[in-house]
Design a protein around this motif. Structure first.
Motif, mmCIF file in Angstrom:
data_model
loop_
_atom_site.group_PDB
_atom_site.id
_atom_site.type_symbol
_atom_site.label_atom_id
_atom_site.label_comp_id
_atom_site.label_asym_id
_atom_site.label_seq_id
_atom_site.Cartn_x
_atom_site.Cartn_y
_atom_site.Cartn_z
ATOM 1 N N ILE A 232 -117.173 -63.376 -24.818
ATOM 2 C CA ILE A 232 -116.427 -64.899 -25.665
ATOM 3 C C ILE A 232 -115.881 -65.914 -24.143
ATOM 4 O O ILE A 232 -115.648 -65.496 -23.378
ATOM 5 C CB ILE A 232 -114.708 -64.397 -25.389
ATOM 6 C CG1 ILE A 232 -115.393 -62.671 -26.138
ATOM 7 C CG2 ILE A 232 -114.087 -65.487 -26.063
ATOM 8 C CD1 ILE A 232 -113.223 -62.497 -26.493
ATOM 9 N N VAL A 233 -116.993 -67.071 -25.284
ATOM 10 C CA VAL A 233 -116.763 -68.178 -23.641
ATOM 11 C C VAL A 233 -117.058 -69.442 -23.812
ATOM 12 O O VAL A 233 -117.614 -69.962 -25.328
ATOM 13 C CB VAL A 233 -118.457 -68.383 -22.584
ATOM 14 C CG1 VAL A 233 -119.225 -67.484 -23.314
ATOM 15 C CG2 VAL A 233 -118.537 -69.280 -21.961
ATOM 16 N N PRO A 234 -115.950 -70.197 -23.760
ATOM 17 C CA PRO A 234 -114.404 -70.435 -22.968
ATOM 18 C C PRO A 234 -113.770 -69.304 -23.867
ATOM 19 O O PRO A 234 -113.481 -69.288 -25.209
ATOM 20 C CB PRO A 234 -113.930 -71.298 -23.080
ATOM 21 C CG PRO A 234 -114.847 -72.359 -23.479
ATOM 22 C CD PRO A 234 -116.229 -71.857 -24.602
ATOM 23 N N CYS A 235 -112.572 -68.256 -23.582
ATOM 24 C CA CYS A 235 -112.251 -67.823 -23.950
ATOM 25 C C CYS A 235 -110.508 -68.541 -23.885
ATOM 26 O O CYS A 235 -109.832 -68.578 -23.017
ATOM 27 C CB CYS A 235 -112.435 -65.671 -23.578
ATOM 28 S SG CYS A 235 -110.908 -65.154 -24.483
ATOM 29 N N ARG B 73 -117.959 -50.718 -25.090
ATOM 30 C CA ARG B 73 -119.216 -51.156 -24.207
ATOM 31 C C ARG B 73 -118.275 -52.251 -23.678
ATOM 32 O O ARG B 73 -117.184 -52.753 -23.444
ATOM 33 C CB ARG B 73 -119.302 -51.741 -25.619
ATOM 34 C CG ARG B 73 -120.447 -50.626 -26.427
ATOM 35 C CD ARG B 73 -120.751 -50.660 -27.602
ATOM 36 N NE ARG B 73 -121.536 -49.836 -28.906
ATOM 37 C CZ ARG B 73 -121.369 -49.757 -30.278
ATOM 38 N NH1 ARG B 73 -121.263 -50.281 -30.743
ATOM 39 N NH2 ARG B 73 -122.259 -48.585 -30.572
ATOM 40 N N LYS B 74 -119.498 -53.579 -23.320
ATOM 41 C CA LYS B 74 -118.707 -54.361 -22.459
ATOM 42 C C LYS B 74 -118.657 -55.728 -23.272
ATOM 43 O O LYS B 74 -119.098 -56.227 -23.899
ATOM 44 C CB LYS B 74 -120.200 -54.991 -21.764
ATOM 45 C CG LYS B 74 -119.239 -55.552 -19.940
ATOM 46 C CD LYS B 74 -120.836 -55.109 -19.475
ATOM 47 C CE LYS B 74 -121.136 -54.354 -18.820
ATOM 48 N NZ LYS B 74 -121.817 -54.814 -17.707
ATOM 49 N N LEU B 75 -117.073 -56.217 -22.972
ATOM 50 C CA LEU B 75 -116.766 -57.367 -23.151
ATOM 51 C C LEU B 75 -116.165 -58.348 -22.159
ATOM 52 O O LEU B 75 -115.584 -57.503 -20.908
ATOM 53 C CB LEU B 75 -115.179 -56.632 -24.600
ATOM 54 C CG LEU B 75 -113.930 -58.374 -24.066
ATOM 55 C CD1 LEU B 75 -114.987 -58.977 -25.333
ATOM 56 C CD2 LEU B 75 -113.003 -57.662 -24.858
ATOM 57 N N ILE B 76 -117.008 -59.424 -22.255
ATOM 58 C CA ILE B 76 -116.188 -60.308 -21.131
ATOM 59 C C ILE B 76 -115.761 -61.052 -21.354
ATOM 60 O O ILE B 76 -116.088 -62.403 -22.772
ATOM 61 C CB ILE B 76 -118.036 -60.309 -20.437
ATOM 62 C CG1 ILE B 76 -118.495 -59.751 -19.591
ATOM 63 C CG2 ILE B 76 -117.816 -60.993 -19.605
ATOM 64 C CD1 ILE B 76 -120.116 -59.419 -19.416
ATOM 65 N N VAL C 122 -112.282 -60.018 -17.215
ATOM 66 C CA VAL C 122 -111.789 -60.912 -17.924
ATOM 67 C C VAL C 122 -112.772 -61.379 -16.588
ATOM 68 O O VAL C 122 -112.796 -61.339 -14.865
ATOM 69 C CB VAL C 122 -110.649 -60.987 -17.398
ATOM 70 C CG1 VAL C 122 -109.725 -62.799 -17.344
ATOM 71 C CG2 VAL C 122 -109.766 -60.076 -17.830
ATOM 72 N N CYS C 123 -113.308 -62.936 -16.746
ATOM 73 C CA CYS C 123 -114.390 -63.427 -15.999
ATOM 74 C C CYS C 123 -113.750 -64.721 -15.760
ATOM 75 O O CYS C 123 -114.238 -65.522 -16.413
ATOM 76 C CB CYS C 123 -115.483 -63.410 -15.851
ATOM 77 S SG CYS C 123 -116.669 -64.209 -14.968
ATOM 78 N N ARG D 192 -123.218 -65.816 -12.999
ATOM 79 C CA ARG D 192 -121.793 -64.507 -13.049
ATOM 80 C C ARG D 192 -122.165 -64.293 -14.369
ATOM 81 O O ARG D 192 -121.755 -62.485 -14.534
ATOM 82 C CB ARG D 192 -120.299 -64.902 -12.267
ATOM 83 C CG ARG D 192 -120.320 -63.996 -11.431
ATOM 84 C CD ARG D 192 -120.941 -63.106 -10.306
ATOM 85 N NE ARG D 192 -119.722 -62.642 -10.444
ATOM 86 C CZ ARG D 192 -120.308 -60.839 -9.905
ATOM 87 N NH1 ARG D 192 -121.506 -60.762 -11.092
ATOM 88 N NH2 ARG D 192 -119.455 -60.156 -9.956
ATOM 89 N N VAL D 193 -121.294 -64.252 -15.626
ATOM 90 C CA VAL D 193 -121.515 -63.830 -16.801
ATOM 91 C C VAL D 193 -122.582 -63.351 -16.911
ATOM 92 O O VAL D 193 -122.369 -61.468 -17.343
ATOM 93 C CB VAL D 193 -121.252 -64.606 -17.845
ATOM 94 C CG1 VAL D 193 -121.412 -64.050 -19.079
ATOM 95 C CG2 VAL D 193 -120.256 -65.000 -17.665
ATOM 96 N N LEU D 194 -123.749 -63.578 -17.356
ATOM 97 C CA LEU D 194 -125.254 -62.907 -17.409
ATOM 98 C C LEU D 194 -125.555 -61.403 -16.389
ATOM 99 O O LEU D 194 -125.360 -60.352 -16.861
ATOM 100 C CB LEU D 194 -126.461 -63.628 -16.883
ATOM 101 C CG LEU D 194 -126.512 -64.779 -18.252
ATOM 102 C CD1 LEU D 194 -127.389 -65.955 -17.625
ATOM 103 C CD2 LEU D 194 -126.885 -64.083 -19.861
ATOM 104 N N ASP D 195 -124.773 -61.654 -15.256
ATOM 105 C CA ASP D 195 -124.868 -60.620 -14.396
ATOM 106 C C ASP D 195 -124.127 -59.555 -14.652
ATOM 107 O O ASP D 195 -124.218 -58.094 -15.219
ATOM 108 C CB ASP D 195 -124.809 -61.154 -12.918
ATOM 109 C CG ASP D 195 -125.993 -61.705 -12.071
ATOM 110 O OD1 ASP D 195 -127.028 -62.219 -12.752
ATOM 111 O OD2 ASP D 195 -125.282 -62.034 -10.558
ATOM 112 N N LEU D 196 -122.503 -59.848 -14.711
ATOM 113 C CA LEU D 196 -121.691 -59.030 -15.350
ATOM 114 C C LEU D 196 -122.602 -58.377 -16.268
ATOM 115 O O LEU D 196 -121.818 -56.905 -16.541
ATOM 116 C CB LEU D 196 -120.375 -59.768 -15.883
ATOM 117 C CG LEU D 196 -119.833 -60.232 -14.594
ATOM 118 C CD1 LEU D 196 -118.942 -60.937 -14.826
ATOM 119 C CD2 LEU D 196 -119.561 -58.634 -13.489
ATOM 120 N N ALA D 197 -122.900 -58.504 -17.275
ATOM 121 C CA ALA D 197 -123.352 -58.411 -19.005
ATOM 122 C C ALA D 197 -125.177 -57.404 -18.278
ATOM 123 O O ALA D 197 -125.661 -56.753 -19.448
ATOM 124 C CB ALA D 197 -124.046 -59.682 -19.645
ATOM 125 N N GLY D 198 -125.432 -57.595 -17.459
ATOM 126 C CA GLY D 198 -126.811 -57.227 -17.141
ATOM 127 C C GLY D 198 -127.769 -57.301 -17.053
ATOM 128 O O GLY D 198 -128.323 -56.265 -17.375
#
Length: 190
Positions: free
Chosen positions: A85-88, A117-120, A146-147, A170-176
């Protein structure tokens, strides 16, 4: 197995972040199978104000209305593995943190959390109230990430897009996802 990702764009300031994220997804097309995108009406208005252009859907992605509960990621059986979710906005974050699923974004976030699952959530607000902080705590305890949309500057980004990319990478890193990005202690992108 290629990835299935939901990208939700809310009405918080920071349209550059989803713009850059969607562009980067096109650069790593081989790493995903499907990107579902949900854009709120407020997000479209903010996009227009901040970019000077109307939000235009990219044909490589699937788009869904905030009222479309038939979207595949409205159910765990849809097997979307990540939601960004960007921006959240803090309103959306608060509804997710307290279990209120009143639109497709909050329903999809609820599904992602319940399926482990993964929520960013890329929050874009300053300063934070205690309510914001508590909601971020609840979301974190529920398994979300929370990023904050807080850029870094150690890579000496030369443009506003490069500044935004410090958050998006950084978000894409966190998402794998595997992406070329500046890494601390490195002299070049890895």
């Amino acid at each position: 197995m290629k990835r299935k990702v939901v990208v939700a764009i809310t009405g918080a300031s920071g349209s550059i972040y989803p713009s850059r994220l969607l562009s980067k997804f096109l650069q790593i097309r081989e790493q995903w199978d499907e990107i579902g995108v949900v854009v709120t009406n407020n997000a479209k208005e903010v996009w227009q104000v901040e970019t000077g252009t109307a939000f235009t859907p990219e044909s490589s992605f699937s788009y869904y209305a905030t009222t479309d509960f038939n979207a595949p990621f409205a159910s765990g059986s849809g097997r979307f593995d990540t939601m960004i979710i960007v921006p959240c906005s803090m309103g959306v974050l608060g509804r997710i943190a307290t279990g209120i699923s009143n639109d497709l974004i909050t329903r999809a976030a609820d599904v992602v959390l319940k399926e482990r699952r993964k929520l960013i959530c890329v929050v874009r607000e300053t300063p934070y109230s205690l309510v914001h902080i508590k909601n971020m705590e609840f979301l974190t305890l529920a398994g979300g990430i929370v990023c904050p949309a807080t850029p870094s500057f150690y890579s000496k980004p030369p443009t506003i897009e490069a500044v935004a990319d410090t958050v998006v990478d950084r978000v894409l890193d966190l998402a794998g996802f595997n992406i070329p990005s500046y890494r601390w202690g490195s002299t070049e992108k890895e």
